[in-house]
Design an enzyme around this catalytic site. Structure first.
Site, PDB file in Angstrom:
ATOM      1  CG  ASP A  64      -9.679  -0.026   5.147  1.00  8.19           C
ATOM      2  OD1 ASP A  64      -9.327  -0.526   4.064  1.00  8.19           O
ATOM      3  OD2 ASP A  64      -9.008  -0.115   6.197  1.00  8.19           O
ATOM      4  CD  GLN A  76      -3.479  -4.428   6.604  1.00  7.56           C
ATOM      5  OE1 GLN A  76      -3.630  -3.384   5.991  1.00  7.56           O
ATOM      6  NE2 GLN A  76      -3.814  -5.602   6.098  1.00  7.56           N
ATOM      7  CE  LYS A 135      -3.773  -2.465   2.209  1.00 10.93           C
ATOM      8  NZ  LYS A 135      -4.510  -2.854   3.406  1.00 10.93           N
TER       9      LYS A 135
HETATM   10  N1  GUN Z   1      -6.816  -6.766   6.234  1.00  9.83           N
HETATM   11  C1  GUN Z   1      -7.064  -7.489   5.121  1.00  9.83           C
HETATM   12  N2  GUN Z   1      -7.620  -6.720   4.166  1.00  9.83           N
HETATM   13  C2  GUN Z   1      -7.721  -5.477   4.692  1.00  9.83           C
HETATM   14  C3  GUN Z   1      -8.204  -4.245   4.177  1.00  9.83           C
HETATM   15  O1  GUN Z   1      -8.692  -4.130   3.045  1.00  9.83           O
HETATM   16  N3  GUN Z   1      -8.116  -3.184   5.030  1.00  9.83           N
HETATM   17  C4  GUN Z   1      -7.626  -3.285   6.294  1.00  9.83           C
HETATM   18  N4  GUN Z   1      -7.595  -2.185   7.061  1.00  9.83           N
HETATM   19  N5  GUN Z   1      -7.164  -4.427   6.795  1.00  9.83           N
HETATM   20  C5  GUN Z   1      -7.206  -5.504   5.987  1.00  9.83           C
END
Ligand code: GUN
Length: 282
Positions: free
Chosen positions: A120, A97, A53
């Site tokens: 998100d 995350q 990311k």
């Molecule tokens: N863990 C797995 N996929 C995601 C996501 O799309 N966003 C976040 N914040 N955590 C994750």
């Protein structure tokens, strides 16, 4: 006839070049979109995702701030950090995350993120807005899949979409986004009694479970569109999805590969949401 591949890498790249134009426009006004990524603990998979990311942000010219925290951090300390980020003008998007350590309630943290910075799309306000068809941040993976389906010019209206998996992050919002576009939606999950009966009726089959080999050719109708969201590892540690690609591709009309299908779209939609948040400030 073998299915056409849905090339997520290419479609993501096309979207990212549109985002670059937005970033240039904002830069002329001395505005740089900023994303804060909070990583708690040292889960290797989470670290890999977070690094991907961040790299994507840097490549496009966004400001990204990584906040790495010890596994032992208290819920209260994490809440304080989220609140600081809510009030930080350099930050347009906040991503914590998941998963979080067991002693921290994920919903408490998600609800503490300002809905205006929830890139998100996990905050209940954004989920509620999505359900009622209002403008909101949409969860990145399902939104990316909608973009893939749009890219192959298949209208969702009237289609029977079968979603396998009902996670809050992918399965549930996936079905809702299809419903919002006038599809008829069936959800299947671990307690569904006859999975094949449902999946074999799908015009569009979306599997987001995380079980290698779950979807065989017998689960798929001739000419269906098959979207594989999962990221599993085979016995040689190679990435693979839920779908047995080699046999299903002979029956489907379109299919996403793993890797190179849904994956590149998820990060692209995170960038998209962050820039959307920045543009909202103008
Ligand atoms: N863990 C797995 N996929 C995601 C996501 O799309 N966003 C976040 N914040 N955590 C994750």
């Amino acid at each position: 006839m073998a299915a056409e591949l849905i090339n997520g890498k290419e479609i993501a790249q096309e979207l990212r070049s549109q985002l670059v134009r937005d970033i240039r426009y904002l830069a002329e006004k001395d505005i740089i979109p900023g994303l804060a990524v909070v990583l708690v603990g040292d889960d290797p998979a989470s670290r890999t995702y977070v690094t991907m990311k961040q790299k994507a942000c840097e490549k496009l010219g966004l400001y990204s701030r990584l906040i790495e925290l010890e596994e032992t951090i208290s819920e209260k300390e994490l809440l304080d950090i989220v609140k600081q980020l809510n009030n930080d003008d350099d930050i347009d998007g906040i991503l914590v995350q998941l998963p979080l350590p067991k002693h921290i309630e994920e919903t408490t943290i998600i609800e503490a993120i300002s809905p205006e910075k929830d890139v998100d799309g996990f905050h209940p306000i954004n989920i509620g807005r999505m359900m009622t068809g209002q403008d909101s941040f949409l969860p990145c993976t399902p939104y990316g899949i909608i973009k893939l389906i749009e890219a192959i010019n298949v209208p969702l209206e009237g289609k029977h979409v079968v979603v396998v998996g009902r996670s809050n992050i992918v399965g549930k919002p996936m079905g809702q986004l299809c419903l919002n576009r006038n599809a008829t939606v069936t959800y299947c999950h671990s307690k569904t009694s006859d999975l094949q009966k449902h999946t074999s009726q799908a015009d569009i089959l979306i599997s987001a479970v995380g079980v290698r080999g779950l979807i065989t050719k017998d689960h798929v109708k001739d000419g269906a569109i098959v979207i594989d969201v999962a990221m599993n590892r085979d016995e040689e540690n190679k990435l693979c999805g839920d779908v047995i690609f080699e046999e299903v591709k002979e029956k489907a009309s379109f299919i996403t590969p793993v890797p190179g299908g849904v994956g590149p779209m998820t990060i692209t939609m995170l960038l998209y949401n962050t820039i959307k948040s920045t543009k909202r400030k103008l």
